[in-house]
Design an enzyme around this catalytic site. Sequence first.
Site, PDB file in Angstrom:
ATOM      1  N   LEU A   1       0.813  -1.209   0.000  1.00 56.71           N
ATOM      2  CA  LEU A   1       0.000   0.000   0.000  1.00 56.71           C
ATOM      3  C   LEU A   1       0.850   1.265   0.000  1.00 56.71           C
ATOM      4  CD1 LEU A   1      -2.786   1.300   0.162  1.00 56.71           C
ATOM      5  CD2 LEU A   1      -2.732   0.995   2.646  1.00 56.71           C
TER       6      LEU A   1
ATOM      7  N   HIS B   1      -1.162  -4.172  -6.211  1.00 51.80           N
ATOM      8  CA  HIS B   1      -0.761  -4.027  -4.814  1.00 51.80           C
ATOM      9  C   HIS B   1      -1.881  -4.462  -3.877  1.00 51.80           C
ATOM     10  CE1 HIS B   1      -3.056  -0.645  -2.998  1.00 51.80           C
ATOM     11  NE2 HIS B   1      -3.266  -0.328  -4.268  1.00 51.80           N
ATOM     12  N   CYS B   2      -1.495  -4.881  -2.690  1.00 49.22           N
ATOM     13  CA  CYS B   2      -2.425  -5.118  -1.590  1.00 49.22           C
ATOM     14  C   CYS B   2      -1.871  -4.355  -0.392  1.00 49.22           C
ATOM     15  CB  CYS B   2      -2.597  -6.614  -1.317  1.00 49.22           C
ATOM     16  SG  CYS B   2      -1.062  -7.536  -1.065  1.00 49.22           S
ATOM     17  N   ALA B   3      -2.016  -4.860   0.806  1.00 52.25           N
ATOM     18  CA  ALA B   3      -1.491  -4.132   1.966  1.00 52.25           C
ATOM     19  C   ALA B   3       0.020  -4.272   2.084  1.00 52.25           C
ATOM     20  CB  ALA B   3      -2.168  -4.629   3.240  1.00 52.25           C
TER      21      ALA B   3
END
Length: 331
Positions: free
Chosen positions: A18, A90-92
């Site tokens: 993130l 993207h993720c976290a």
Amino acid sequence: MALLDKVPGELNLYIGGLFTVRRRATLQEANITHILSVLRAPLEKELFDGFQHMNVEVDDMEDENLLEHFPATNKFIHDGLESGGGVLVHCAMGKSRSATCAIAYLMHRYHISPSEALEQIRQSRPLCEPNEGFMKQLEMYHEMQTPDDVESTPTYQKWLYQREVELSRACGQAPEAEKIRFEDEHGQTSQDDGFELRCRKCRRALAHSKYLISHQARQAPFNQWAPVSDLSATTSSCSHYILDPLSWMRPELEQGKLDGRLECPNPKCKANVGKYAWQGMPCSCGEWIVPGISLAKGRIDEAKPTSAKSAAAGMGIRMPPGAKATGQGNL
């Protein structure tokens, strides 16, 4: 570990977390034009100004259904790459959800396995590791041959049915009637191979062997998706045939009871031929089957499949001269 890692190869495909999205200079340097966010969290809209943006709201939980989003995420990534720009997924943390979507795209584009795609990604981002539930979904996606339409495939539909059964089981309830999947109502295939299961009392055909669920004794790994064609995998010590729900069971299974018995659908017979338990039942071989839908071997005979016309005659139904029997009404 860099904030932005390029997937090795010819594609301008990147994976990050993130915080990567806040590094606008880094994104511009990589010529990022499309950003795929795979997380359920409040996102500041201004972060994506000037980018094509797609957000798939899922948590990094094993029971999340990310598989249903693969066709859409694949298209978004493909369109971004074909436009001449770069794509950031993207993720976290840039570890599980983003890796899963990137793997799905590589599988779809290059026809490679999940493990091969993951190995490729890990060359530049070693921390990538989809959770166990996502890996199983990727393996299923591979078995389905990465279709553009996931939701209409029988494998996906059966998987959803299994998830519904598990959810109902966790709540101590039977599945809702409309959620039960009766396998013989999903496509018609040749029944020349295999064998039929017939009521020992009246000889009514109850099921074809293709609807049996292969399983093994407890000491061996159990795979409920094992091909039924290899029925030798089912231990001979079992006292029941374990099978999928079939349409003749509908009046009983749709009552909303957690368990009960199955009677021969021949109204002149009504013999007790088996039982069911949505919460599962132990097979005599020691394996726990969920859901447990079974026919007792002591009340069933195996027989060579018969044509619909012969089966109708055997049930006392007279066919008109020259008429052709169709369908699988005997199941």
